[in-house]
Design a protein around this motif. Structure first.
Motif, PDB file in Angstrom:
ATOM      1  N   ARG A  51      27.714  42.677 -43.523  1.00 11.92           N
ATOM      2  CA  ARG A  51      27.293  41.972 -42.313  1.00 11.92           C
ATOM      3  C   ARG A  51      27.569  42.783 -41.054  1.00 11.92           C
ATOM      4  NH1 ARG A  51      29.335  35.835 -42.548  1.00 11.92           N
ATOM      5  NH2 ARG A  51      27.607  35.551 -41.096  1.00 11.92           N
ATOM      6  N   SER A  52      28.188  43.948 -41.215  1.00 13.33           N
ATOM      7  CA  SER A  52      28.512  44.796 -40.060  1.00 13.33           C
ATOM      8  C   SER A  52      27.402  45.809 -39.824  1.00 13.33           C
ATOM      9  CB  SER A  52      29.836  45.531 -40.305  1.00 13.33           C
ATOM     10  OG  SER A  52      30.011  46.575 -39.373  1.00 13.33           O
ATOM     11  N   ALA A 110      28.498  36.099 -31.186  1.00 18.81           N
ATOM     12  CA  ALA A 110      27.882  35.612 -29.947  1.00 18.81           C
ATOM     13  C   ALA A 110      28.041  34.098 -29.828  1.00 18.81           C
ATOM     14  CB  ALA A 110      26.409  36.000 -29.917  1.00 18.81           C
ATOM     15  N   GLY A 111      27.908  33.393 -30.952  1.00 16.87           N
ATOM     16  CA  GLY A 111      28.101  31.947 -30.930  1.00 16.87           C
ATOM     17  C   GLY A 111      29.521  31.568 -30.570  1.00 16.87           C
ATOM     18  N   TYR A 112      30.485  32.324 -31.080  1.00 14.33           N
ATOM     19  CA  TYR A 112      31.883  32.060 -30.752  1.00 14.33           C
ATOM     20  C   TYR A 112      32.143  32.300 -29.268  1.00 14.33           C
ATOM     21  CZ  TYR A 112      36.861  32.945 -30.238  1.00 14.33           C
ATOM     22  OH  TYR A 112      38.147  32.944 -29.794  1.00 14.33           O
ATOM     23  N   CYS A 113      31.601  33.399 -28.736  1.00 12.87           N
ATOM     24  CA  CYS A 113      31.871  33.752 -27.338  1.00 12.87           C
ATOM     25  C   CYS A 113      31.233  32.764 -26.364  1.00 12.87           C
ATOM     26  CB  CYS A 113      31.367  35.169 -27.051  1.00 12.87           C
ATOM     27  SG  CYS A 113      32.375  36.452 -27.828  1.00 12.87           S
ATOM     28  N   ALA A 114      30.208  32.024 -26.823  1.00 13.31           N
ATOM     29  CA  ALA A 114      29.537  31.068 -25.938  1.00 13.31           C
ATOM     30  C   ALA A 114      30.501  29.996 -25.439  1.00 13.31           C
ATOM     31  CB  ALA A 114      28.362  30.429 -26.668  1.00 13.31           C
ATOM     32  N   ARG A 115      31.571  29.729 -26.204  1.00 14.11           N
ATOM     33  CA  ARG A 115      32.517  28.686 -25.799  1.00 14.11           C
ATOM     34  C   ARG A 115      33.301  29.076 -24.552  1.00 14.11           C
ATOM     35  NH1 ARG A 115      37.793  28.912 -27.322  1.00 14.11           N
ATOM     36  NH2 ARG A 115      37.828  26.676 -27.721  1.00 14.11           N
ATOM     37  N   PHE A 116      33.252  30.394 -24.182  1.00  7.32           N
ATOM     38  CA  PHE A 116      33.987  30.841 -23.009  1.00  7.32           C
ATOM     39  C   PHE A 116      33.130  30.874 -21.735  1.00  7.32           C
ATOM     40  CE2 PHE A 116      36.199  32.865 -26.601  1.00  7.32           C
ATOM     41  CZ  PHE A 116      37.459  32.325 -26.397  1.00  7.32           C
ATOM     42  N   ILE A 165      27.790  42.541 -31.085  1.00  6.38           N
ATOM     43  CA  ILE A 165      27.512  41.185 -30.620  1.00  6.38           C
ATOM     44  C   ILE A 165      26.046  41.120 -30.226  1.00  6.38           C
ATOM     45  CG2 ILE A 165      28.208  41.691 -28.238  1.00  6.38           C
ATOM     46  CD1 ILE A 165      29.392  38.812 -28.185  1.00  6.38           C
ATOM     47  N   THR A 166      25.390  40.027 -30.557  1.00 11.26           N
ATOM     48  CA  THR A 166      23.954  39.909 -30.360  1.00 11.26           C
ATOM     49  C   THR A 166      23.590  39.766 -28.887  1.00 11.26           C
ATOM     50  OG1 THR A 166      23.642  38.881 -32.524  1.00 11.26           O
ATOM     51  CG2 THR A 166      21.926  38.505 -30.892  1.00 11.26           C
ATOM     52  N   GLY A 167      22.510  40.440 -28.486  1.00 11.57           N
ATOM     53  CA  GLY A 167      21.933  40.282 -27.160  1.00 11.57           C
ATOM     54  C   GLY A 167      22.677  41.014 -26.069  1.00 11.57           C
ATOM     55  N   ASP A 168      22.180  40.849 -24.827  1.00  8.14           N
ATOM     56  CA  ASP A 168      22.786  41.513 -23.670  1.00  8.14           C
ATOM     57  C   ASP A 168      23.464  40.518 -22.734  1.00  8.14           C
ATOM     58  OD1 ASP A 168      20.577  40.235 -22.690  1.00  8.14           O
ATOM     59  OD2 ASP A 168      19.546  42.047 -21.997  1.00  8.14           O
ATOM     60  N   ARG A 169      23.726  39.345 -23.245  1.00 13.31           N
ATOM     61  CA  ARG A 169      24.374  38.315 -22.425  1.00 13.31           C
ATOM     62  C   ARG A 169      25.830  38.668 -22.150  1.00 13.31           C
ATOM     63  NH1 ARG A 169      24.753  32.051 -24.507  1.00 13.31           N
ATOM     64  NH2 ARG A 169      25.897  31.164 -22.730  1.00 13.31           N
ATOM     65  N   TYR A 170      26.462  39.357 -23.130  1.00 13.99           N
ATOM     66  CA  TYR A 170      27.861  39.730 -23.005  1.00 13.99           C
ATOM     67  C   TYR A 170      27.990  41.249 -22.946  1.00 13.99           C
ATOM     68  CZ  TYR A 170      28.267  34.936 -24.668  1.00 13.99           C
ATOM     69  OH  TYR A 170      28.142  33.585 -24.810  1.00 13.99           O
ATOM     70  N   ASP A 211      25.612  37.703 -34.709  1.00  7.85           N
ATOM     71  CA  ASP A 211      25.166  36.385 -34.245  1.00  7.85           C
ATOM     72  C   ASP A 211      26.331  35.400 -34.208  1.00  7.85           C
ATOM     73  OD1 ASP A 211      22.572  37.275 -34.006  1.00  7.85           O
ATOM     74  OD2 ASP A 211      21.948  36.553 -35.973  1.00  7.85           O
ATOM     75  N   ASP A 212      27.160  35.432 -35.250  1.00  7.03           N
ATOM     76  CA  ASP A 212      28.328  34.543 -35.294  1.00  7.03           C
ATOM     77  C   ASP A 212      29.247  34.801 -34.110  1.00  7.03           C
ATOM     78  OD1 ASP A 212      27.475  33.412 -37.665  1.00  7.03           O
ATOM     79  OD2 ASP A 212      28.632  34.814 -38.909  1.00  7.03           O
TER      80      ASP A 212
END
Length: 359
Positions: free
Chosen positions: A103-104, A46-52, A63-68, A43-44
């Motif tokens: 957490r992995s 995915a939150g970091y990658c959202a800035r891109f 990485i969470t979800g299928d957005r990336y 989750d962390d």
């Protein structure tokens, strides 16, 4: 230009933060996320990658979800085969496990498979057999201290959630005079380059590390060229048997076990045998046995490469034992192995079945 004004004020406090804030949509076309650190959850990340956003992003860590996009490894088959090998082939029962970061998701999966395989074979994992870990060498050193100095355990084998910690385990055992695999066996995960060169060579589960990076980058380049969607790719894992588990000989993954090398490669290898043996004799190693040892040694090596037998290391151990008895030049056999490798690979196609066995 007033460069400092571009930066978040917090970034000025550490060089680590500075490198994070410099990359962004204004200066890069796509982002490839590599598994450098392990303190971020899926989750962390995915939150970091959202800035891109809206750039194409491909991650190798979870990485969470299928957005990336993500390129990952199917950890389970190789890990399951590795634990079964320890139990079924070597009859080990008291098998400890050094965990990765909690957490992995990958680290938790490897631990779950360990527990499941032991239970399949009627073995109830003892909580004392489990040590925390962090995917770095110090984690393996700490685990050995916990197992042997604090808990005073008698173990048959130790499984590490990655090779980095396995190398730490090996170092910690050696410092205590505990021999691998004679006193305790060792299994890692990753098959890093160093795994084949430590003493003893490390039995491990291979992740196709180079293929991971190549596939992720190729996917990003394809998305940039075509505008295609995010994608999830999964690559296989496989057990690589070397010596740390208790097997004398190196064995390549099972997928090659029934495949024969190309006929041309076999002919080239056999044809070059006299030249290789002659070159080995020319090294003039003090204390080497009678004159036919190069023929025997290379013959065993060629048999392993062409037929999948397990003769070479037995012959090598025999030769080294005889040289040792007369206090000959054991170190000279590094030159022998280098010569065999150099001359042999000239006859083989890189990446072929025979090449992988020879390697």
């Amino acid at each position: 230009v007033n460069f400092v004004e571009w930066l978040d004020p917090d970034a000025l406090r550490t060089k680590r933060r500075l490198t994070i804030v410099l990359a962004g949509p204004a200066c890069v076309d796509a982002v490839l996320v590599l598994p450098i650190g392990y303190n971020l959850s899926a989750d962390d990340l995915a939150g970091y990658c959202a800035r891109f956003d809206p750039l194409p992003v491909c991650s190798i860590p979870e990485i969470t979800g299928d957005r990336y996009s993500r390129v990952s490894v199917d950890n389970e088959p190789g890990m399951r085969e590795g634990i079964r090998h320890l139990v079924e082939v070597h009859q080990y029962r008291r098998i400890a496990f050094v965990r990765g970061p909690e957490r992995s998701e990958e680290s938790e999966l490897r631990y779950r498979v360990y527990s499941e395989v032991l239970k399949e074979h009627g073995i109830t994992p003892d909580p004392n057999w489990i040590a925390p870990g962090n995917y770095v060498t110090q984690g393996g050193l700490d685990a050995v201290r916990l197992f042997y100095d604090v808990r005073k355990l008698k173990l048959d084998a130790i499984v590490s959630a990655n090779d980095g910690m396995a190398l730490g385990v090996l170092e910690g055992l050696a410092a205590r005079g505990i021999s691998v695999p004679e006193d305790v066996a060792l299994l890692g995960f990753d098959d890093v380059d160093l795994a084949r060169y430590v003493d003893p060579p490390l039995t491990t589960v291979r992740q196709p590390l180079r293929e991971l990076g190549r596939s992720a980058l190729e996917h990003l380049l394809d998305r940039l060229a075509t505008g295609g969607p995010a994608e999830q790719r999964v690559l296989p894992s496989e057990l690589v048997v070397r010596e740390s588990c208790g097997c004398l000989s190196y064995r390549e993954g099972r997928k090659d076990s029934n495949r024969a090398p190309a006929e041309s490669e076999a002919e080239n290898l056999v044809r070059g045998a006299p030249e290789v043996a002659k070159a080995m004799r020319a090294l003039g190693i003090p204390g080497a046995p009678n004159s036919n040892w190069p023929d025997i040694l290379f013959g065993a090596f060629a048999s392993d490469v062409l037929s999948g037998t397990e003769l070479f290391l037995e012959e090598l151990h025999d030769v080294l034992g005889r040289v040792s008895k007369v206090r000959g030049d054991i170190g000279g056999f590094h030159k022998v192995l280098t010569l065999i490798w150099q001359r042999t690979t000239r006859a083989l196609s890189p990446g072929s079945v025979a090449w992988r066995r020879a390697d």
